[in-house]
Design a protein around this motif. Structure first.
Motif, PDB file in Angstrom:
ATOM      1  N   GLY A 217       7.177  68.430  51.511  1.00  0.00           N
ATOM      2  CA  GLY A 217       7.466  68.239  50.094  1.00  0.00           C
ATOM      3  C   GLY A 217       6.236  68.397  49.225  1.00  0.00           C
ATOM      4  N   THR A 218       5.114  67.810  49.649  1.00  0.00           N
ATOM      5  CA  THR A 218       3.890  67.912  48.853  1.00  0.00           C
ATOM      6  C   THR A 218       3.338  69.335  48.866  1.00  0.00           C
ATOM      7  N   LEU A 219       3.340  69.994  50.019  1.00  0.00           N
ATOM      8  CA  LEU A 219       2.859  71.374  50.087  1.00  0.00           C
ATOM      9  C   LEU A 219       3.712  72.299  49.225  1.00  0.00           C
TER      10      LEU A 219
ATOM     11  N   TYR B 275       2.051  74.354  46.038  1.00  0.00           N
ATOM     12  CA  TYR B 275       1.767  75.780  46.207  1.00  0.00           C
ATOM     13  C   TYR B 275       2.945  76.715  45.917  1.00  0.00           C
ATOM     14  N   VAL B 276       4.145  76.172  45.788  1.00  0.00           N
ATOM     15  CA  VAL B 276       5.312  77.037  45.612  1.00  0.00           C
ATOM     16  C   VAL B 276       5.939  76.886  44.234  1.00  0.00           C
ATOM     17  N   LEU B 277       6.057  75.653  43.735  1.00  0.00           N
ATOM     18  CA  LEU B 277       6.686  75.442  42.433  1.00  0.00           C
ATOM     19  C   LEU B 277       5.859  76.084  41.325  1.00  0.00           C
TER      20      LEU B 277
ATOM     21  N   ILE C 259      -0.982  64.693  43.996  1.00  0.00           N
ATOM     22  CA  ILE C 259      -0.067  65.070  45.074  1.00  0.00           C
ATOM     23  C   ILE C 259      -0.825  65.456  46.338  1.00  0.00           C
ATOM     24  N   SER C 260      -1.952  66.155  46.173  1.00  0.00           N
ATOM     25  CA  SER C 260      -2.713  66.619  47.342  1.00  0.00           C
ATOM     26  C   SER C 260      -3.291  65.474  48.156  1.00  0.00           C
ATOM     27  N   LEU C 261      -3.388  64.285  47.555  1.00  0.00           N
ATOM     28  CA  LEU C 261      -3.845  63.122  48.319  1.00  0.00           C
ATOM     29  C   LEU C 261      -2.908  62.811  49.479  1.00  0.00           C
ATOM     30  N   PHE C 262      -1.623  63.161  49.313  1.00  0.00           N
ATOM     31  CA  PHE C 262      -0.654  62.851  50.355  1.00  0.00           C
ATOM     32  C   PHE C 262      -0.904  63.672  51.623  1.00  0.00           C
ATOM     33  N   TYR C 263      -1.107  65.004  51.475  1.00  0.00           N
ATOM     34  CA  TYR C 263      -1.255  65.800  52.687  1.00  0.00           C
ATOM     35  C   TYR C 263      -2.691  65.852  53.217  1.00  0.00           C
ATOM     36  N   THR C 264      -3.679  65.387  52.412  1.00  0.00           N
ATOM     37  CA  THR C 264      -5.049  65.357  52.907  1.00  0.00           C
ATOM     38  C   THR C 264      -5.505  63.964  53.324  1.00  0.00           C
ATOM     39  N   VAL C 265      -4.854  62.910  52.780  1.00  0.00           N
ATOM     40  CA  VAL C 265      -5.294  61.542  53.051  1.00  0.00           C
ATOM     41  C   VAL C 265      -4.196  60.696  53.696  1.00  0.00           C
TER      42      VAL C 265
END
Length: 311
Positions: free
Chosen positions: A254-256, A260-262, A275-281
């Motif tokens: 969902g975060t990616l 990067y798509v929306l 949002i990027s905190l979710f997939y990196t942290v």
């Protein structure tokens, strides 16, 4: 060579998350704690699985590589992010930015496909054919299923790095982020980035949708298989095994997808930072906690080793 085709920027400056000192203190303590937990849990999981023969099974082989990818992804940006919280000027070299972008892009995509592989493993073999599980999932098959996600991550990194850093960067050099993410870096290029954004959209959309489709289809069959289990205890055990895994997958995909798509908006870069905190942290910390530590075998091995150390 034409001057406008030469890169004039030698270093980049991050905007960061906040300029408020009390907020910086809170963020530093939170991110430091999260990073220590993430590194300790993931590397501990890798060491536990690779050194104990009781966990020498395909499922734990996949989990060890997931933990390795999570630890690597977290280490790609967390140390730099922690060191940049307090300084007013947050600097990274142009080459350092390229290296950081490579590893974050590689490990994020590797994790997507690795999670999809693990879901297929859980359905096709573990749930549908439990008796044939050791036969079907040979060591060679496991290695191939793990090598493919790594290869996809490396391929993605090569393509994105090539398209991004072939562009001229002649200023400004302020990145509206806390690490070198591709979209805020592209916004600094002194050239038309429409083709780059199209390539990113196609690749990110294809990767997330393809891996998401595999995961969704597999979980539909998993749910069907669970509902066919006669005992309530058996259904609950099977559902519990998969539900925590599904939570991590939904957050990651969902975060990616949203980053990067929306379609981009005027405030999207600021929103994407959060949002990027979710997939990196967040995800690298959650995976070993909700997917591995809950497993009885892992807890049994851990406590047996712990008790042996005390004795």
């Amino acid at each position: 060579m034409d001057d406008k085709n030469q890169t004039a920027v030698t270093e980049l400056h991050f905007v960061g998350l906040t300029d408020n000192f009390p907020q910086k203190m809170i963020l530093f303590l939170i991110f430091l704690l999260v990073y220590l937990v993430t590194s300790g849990a993931n590397l501990g999981m890798v060491a536990l699985i690779w050194t104990d023969s009781r966990l020498d099974t395909p499922m734990y082989f996949f989990l060890s590589h997931l933990s390795l990818v999570d630890a690597s992804c977290s280490s790609s940006d967390a140390p730099k992010m922690l060191s940049d919280i307090f300084p007013a000027i947050k600097v990274i070299s142009f080459m350092g930015c390229a290296v950081q972008m490579w590893f974050i892009g590689q490990f994020a995509i590797t994790e997507c496909f690795l999670l999809a592989t693990m879901v297929c493993d859980r359905y096709i073999v573990a749930i549908c054919n439990p008796l044939l599980y050791p036969v079907i999932m040979s060591q060679q098959v496991c290695v191939q299923l793990v090598a493919a996600p790594y290869a996809m991550g490396i391929l993605n990194a090569i393509i994105q790095e090539t398209f991004t850093f072939c562009l001229p960067f002649c200023g400004p050099n302020v990145v509206n982020h806390f690490f070198c993410d591709i979209l805020p870096v592209l916004s600094l290029a002194c050239a038309d980035t429409q083709n780059n954004r199209l390539v990113l959209f196609i690749m990110a959309g294809t990767i997330v949708l393809f891996s998401g489709m595999i995961i969704t289809i597999s979980y539909v069959f998993i749910l069907t298989a669970i509902l066919k289990i006669r005992t309530a205890n058996g259904r609950q055990k099977a559902f519990s095994t998969c539900s925590s895994h599904l939570i991590a997958i939904c957050i990651l995909c969902g975060t990616l997808f949203s980053v990067y798509v929306l379609p981009e908006s005027g405030s999207s870069l600021d929103i994407n930072k959060v949002i990027s905190l979710f997939y990196t942290v967040v995800i690298p910390m959650l995976n070993p906690l909700i997917d591995s530590v809950r497993t009885k075998e892992v807890k049994s091995v851990f406590w047996s080793k712990f008790e042996r150390k005390i004795e």
